[in-house]
Motif scaffolding. Structure first.
Motif, PDB file in Angstrom:
ATOM      1  N   GLN A   1       0.840  -1.195   0.000  1.00 35.52           N
ATOM      2  CA  GLN A   1       0.000   0.000   0.000  1.00 35.52           C
ATOM      3  C   GLN A   1       0.874   1.243   0.000  1.00 35.52           C
ATOM      4  O   GLN A   1       2.042   1.198   0.378  1.00 35.52           O
ATOM      5  CB  GLN A   1      -0.939  -0.011   1.189  1.00 35.52           C
ATOM      6  CG  GLN A   1      -0.308   0.339   2.509  1.00 35.52           C
ATOM      7  CD  GLN A   1      -1.345   0.366   3.607  1.00 35.52           C
ATOM      8  OE1 GLN A   1      -2.290  -0.382   3.597  1.00 35.52           O
ATOM      9  NE2 GLN A   1      -1.140   1.223   4.562  1.00 35.52           N
TER      10      GLN A   1
ATOM     11  N   ILE B   1      -0.179   8.548   0.713  1.00 36.46           N
ATOM     12  CA  ILE B   1      -1.489   8.755   1.340  1.00 36.46           C
ATOM     13  C   ILE B   1      -1.439  10.017   2.190  1.00 36.46           C
ATOM     14  O   ILE B   1      -0.621  10.141   3.094  1.00 36.46           O
ATOM     15  CB  ILE B   1      -1.883   7.572   2.244  1.00 36.46           C
ATOM     16  CG1 ILE B   1      -1.930   6.264   1.463  1.00 36.46           C
ATOM     17  CG2 ILE B   1      -3.226   7.827   2.910  1.00 36.46           C
ATOM     18  CD1 ILE B   1      -2.211   5.048   2.319  1.00 36.46           C
TER      19      ILE B   1
ATOM     20  N   ALA C   1      -3.165   9.741  -2.789  1.00 31.93           N
ATOM     21  CA  ALA C   1      -4.143   8.857  -2.158  1.00 31.93           C
ATOM     22  C   ALA C   1      -4.705   9.511  -0.898  1.00 31.93           C
ATOM     23  O   ALA C   1      -4.053  10.340  -0.266  1.00 31.93           O
ATOM     24  CB  ALA C   1      -3.503   7.513  -1.816  1.00 31.93           C
ATOM     25  N   PHE C   2      -5.931   9.133  -0.560  1.00 31.41           N
ATOM     26  CA  PHE C   2      -6.550   9.551   0.696  1.00 31.41           C
ATOM     27  C   PHE C   2      -7.327   8.364   1.242  1.00 31.41           C
ATOM     28  O   PHE C   2      -7.578   7.398   0.530  1.00 31.41           O
ATOM     29  CB  PHE C   2      -7.463  10.762   0.493  1.00 31.41           C
ATOM     30  CG  PHE C   2      -8.675  10.480  -0.354  1.00 31.41           C
ATOM     31  CD1 PHE C   2      -9.865  10.038   0.209  1.00 31.41           C
ATOM     32  CD2 PHE C   2      -8.623  10.656  -1.735  1.00 31.41           C
ATOM     33  CE1 PHE C   2     -10.984   9.761  -0.578  1.00 31.41           C
ATOM     34  CE2 PHE C   2      -9.739  10.386  -2.527  1.00 31.41           C
ATOM     35  CZ  PHE C   2     -10.916   9.933  -1.948  1.00 31.41           C
ATOM     36  N   ILE C   3      -7.706   8.428   2.484  1.00 31.93           N
ATOM     37  CA  ILE C   3      -8.439   7.333   3.123  1.00 31.93           C
ATOM     38  C   ILE C   3      -9.875   7.763   3.378  1.00 31.93           C
ATOM     39  O   ILE C   3     -10.129   8.848   3.904  1.00 31.93           O
ATOM     40  CB  ILE C   3      -7.750   6.906   4.430  1.00 31.93           C
ATOM     41  CG1 ILE C   3      -6.381   6.292   4.102  1.00 31.93           C
ATOM     42  CG2 ILE C   3      -8.606   5.921   5.214  1.00 31.93           C
ATOM     43  CD1 ILE C   3      -5.566   5.890   5.301  1.00 31.93           C
TER      44      ILE C   3
ATOM     45  N   GLU D   1     -10.261   3.666  -7.268  1.00 35.66           N
ATOM     46  CA  GLU D   1      -9.843   2.653  -6.311  1.00 35.66           C
ATOM     47  C   GLU D   1      -8.896   1.703  -7.026  1.00 35.66           C
ATOM     48  O   GLU D   1      -9.125   1.320  -8.165  1.00 35.66           O
ATOM     49  CB  GLU D   1     -11.041   1.866  -5.791  1.00 35.66           C
ATOM     50  CG  GLU D   1     -10.665   0.762  -4.817  1.00 35.66           C
ATOM     51  CD  GLU D   1     -11.861  -0.031  -4.325  1.00 35.66           C
ATOM     52  OE1 GLU D   1     -11.856  -0.431  -3.160  1.00 35.66           O
ATOM     53  OE2 GLU D   1     -12.793  -0.245  -5.119  1.00 35.66           O
TER      54      GLU D   1
ATOM     55  N   GLN E   1     -10.247   2.290   3.666  1.00 32.35           N
ATOM     56  CA  GLN E   1      -9.577   1.952   2.404  1.00 32.35           C
ATOM     57  C   GLN E   1      -9.012   3.225   1.773  1.00 32.35           C
ATOM     58  O   GLN E   1      -9.590   4.296   1.902  1.00 32.35           O
ATOM     59  CB  GLN E   1     -10.564   1.291   1.439  1.00 32.35           C
ATOM     60  CG  GLN E   1     -10.033   1.020   0.044  1.00 32.35           C
ATOM     61  CD  GLN E   1      -8.849   0.072   0.054  1.00 32.35           C
ATOM     62  OE1 GLN E   1      -8.894  -0.976   0.665  1.00 32.35           O
ATOM     63  NE2 GLN E   1      -7.789   0.451  -0.620  1.00 32.35           N
ATOM     64  N   TYR E   2      -7.887   3.115   1.096  1.00 29.63           N
ATOM     65  CA  TYR E   2      -7.340   4.272   0.393  1.00 29.63           C
ATOM     66  C   TYR E   2      -7.890   4.330  -1.027  1.00 29.63           C
ATOM     67  O   TYR E   2      -8.161   3.306  -1.656  1.00 29.63           O
ATOM     68  CB  TYR E   2      -5.803   4.273   0.395  1.00 29.63           C
ATOM     69  CG  TYR E   2      -5.152   3.024  -0.124  1.00 29.63           C
ATOM     70  CD1 TYR E   2      -4.835   1.981   0.734  1.00 29.63           C
ATOM     71  CD2 TYR E   2      -4.850   2.881  -1.471  1.00 29.63           C
ATOM     72  CE1 TYR E   2      -4.239   0.828   0.257  1.00 29.63           C
ATOM     73  CE2 TYR E   2      -4.255   1.732  -1.950  1.00 29.63           C
ATOM     74  CZ  TYR E   2      -3.948   0.708  -1.073  1.00 29.63           C
ATOM     75  OH  TYR E   2      -3.369  -0.431  -1.544  1.00 29.63           O
ATOM     76  N   TYR E   3      -8.049   5.553  -1.519  1.00 27.48           N
ATOM     77  CA  TYR E   3      -8.529   5.845  -2.862  1.00 27.48           C
ATOM     78  C   TYR E   3      -7.608   6.887  -3.468  1.00 27.48           C
ATOM     79  O   TYR E   3      -6.902   7.594  -2.748  1.00 27.48           O
ATOM     80  CB  TYR E   3      -9.975   6.363  -2.814  1.00 27.48           C
ATOM     81  CG  TYR E   3     -10.936   5.303  -2.325  1.00 27.48           C
ATOM     82  CD1 TYR E   3     -11.566   4.446  -3.210  1.00 27.48           C
ATOM     83  CD2 TYR E   3     -11.179   5.128  -0.964  1.00 27.48           C
ATOM     84  CE1 TYR E   3     -12.418   3.447  -2.761  1.00 27.48           C
ATOM     85  CE2 TYR E   3     -12.026   4.134  -0.505  1.00 27.48           C
ATOM     86  CZ  TYR E   3     -12.645   3.301  -1.407  1.00 27.48           C
ATOM     87  OH  TYR E   3     -13.478   2.305  -0.965  1.00 27.48           O
ATOM     88  N   TYR E   4      -7.612   6.972  -4.791  1.00 21.79           N
ATOM     89  CA  TYR E   4      -6.697   7.879  -5.477  1.00 21.79           C
ATOM     90  C   TYR E   4      -7.452   9.047  -6.116  1.00 21.79           C
ATOM     91  O   TYR E   4      -8.417   8.857  -6.847  1.00 21.79           O
ATOM     92  CB  TYR E   4      -5.922   7.137  -6.568  1.00 21.79           C
ATOM     93  CG  TYR E   4      -4.967   6.119  -6.031  1.00 21.79           C
ATOM     94  CD1 TYR E   4      -3.690   6.484  -5.605  1.00 21.79           C
ATOM     95  CD2 TYR E   4      -5.327   4.781  -5.932  1.00 21.79           C
ATOM     96  CE1 TYR E   4      -2.802   5.545  -5.108  1.00 21.79           C
ATOM     97  CE2 TYR E   4      -4.442   3.828  -5.435  1.00 21.79           C
ATOM     98  CZ  TYR E   4      -3.190   4.220  -5.024  1.00 21.79           C
ATOM     99  OH  TYR E   4      -2.318   3.294  -4.528  1.00 21.79           O
TER     100      TYR E   4
ATOM    101  N   THR F   1     -12.440  12.480   5.152  1.00 18.18           N
ATOM    102  CA  THR F   1     -11.210  11.806   4.708  1.00 18.18           C
ATOM    103  C   THR F   1     -10.124  12.005   5.752  1.00 18.18           C
ATOM    104  O   THR F   1      -8.947  11.828   5.461  1.00 18.18           O
ATOM    105  CB  THR F   1     -10.724  12.364   3.356  1.00 18.18           C
ATOM    106  OG1 THR F   1     -10.420  13.760   3.505  1.00 18.18           O
ATOM    107  CG2 THR F   1     -11.773  12.186   2.280  1.00 18.18           C
TER     108      THR F   1
END
Length: 197
Positions: free
Chosen positions: A21, A40, A75-77, A108, A143-146, A168
């Motif tokens: 990750q 992230i 990325a962020f969560i 994602e 979960q992380y997303y971009y 976030t």
């Protein structure tokens, strides 16, 4: 003995191809030109900057652009299953004949090879305007997303990201130790994983 060397060699190749990750961004988060380089951010609310990467970058599959100019990732969560994020575009330079502003989408990916769009993808957020993004499917909390961006027609613009609803925000992240355990598993099989930190 030859079999032992071959087995070791194959194991090392497999180990090197395992994707981990993203790491935490640190004090001065920056967007990067590829998914693999993205870090992230602890809270994307208020994140701002200028999309002035000198590299073309790599766009995710199906990204809303016809020509890649300066794609960047961060990325962020997800702190909540639903998010509403505003992207405000400020002053732009290098405005082209075929567009100006920014192209943005939220994706994602757990391996930086397969990407799935989880918001709208806007191909033209014009200079001095803003667009609101909502997720098109529930997000997984934790979960992380971009957040992915490109300059429309090669535009270089100032931008700010604002979280209008949802969250976030996470506690400051630290890098864990290497996670030890199977890299592939089957449904309904229990596995044990460990780390040093």
């Amino acid at each position: 003995r030859l079999f032992s060397y071959l087995l070791y060699y194959c194991a090392m190749l497999g180990f090197q191809s395992i994707y981990a990750q993203p790491s935490p961004c640190g004090d001065n988060p920056e967007m990067m030109p590829t998914c693999e380089e993205a870090c992230i951010i602890c809270d994307i609310d208020g994140f701002n900057g200028t999309n002035n990467s000198a590299l073309d970058g790599v766009a995710p599959d199906g990204f809303c652009t016809t020509i890649v100019h300066n794609v960047t990732w961060i990325a962020f969560i997800a702190g909540t299953p639903n998010l509403t994020i505003e992207v405000a575009v400020g002053e732009c330079q290098n405005i082209g004949a075929f567009g100006n502003g920014l192209e943005v989408g939220i994706y994602e990916s757990l391996n930086c090879e397969e990407t799935q769009l989880v918001s709208e993808c806007d191909c033209s957020i014009n200079e001095n305007t803003s667009t609101t993004f909502t997720n098109t499917q529930p997000l997984t909390v934790g979960q992380y997303y971009y957040f992915v961006m490109d300059g429309d027609g090669g535009s270089i613009c100032n931008y700010q990201v604002n979280v209008l609803s949802g969250s976030t925000q996470v506690d400051p992240l630290s890098t864990s130790g290497v996670i030890e355990g199977f890299t592939q598993t089957c449904p309904n099989v229990s596995n044990t994983y460990s780390t040093t930190a």
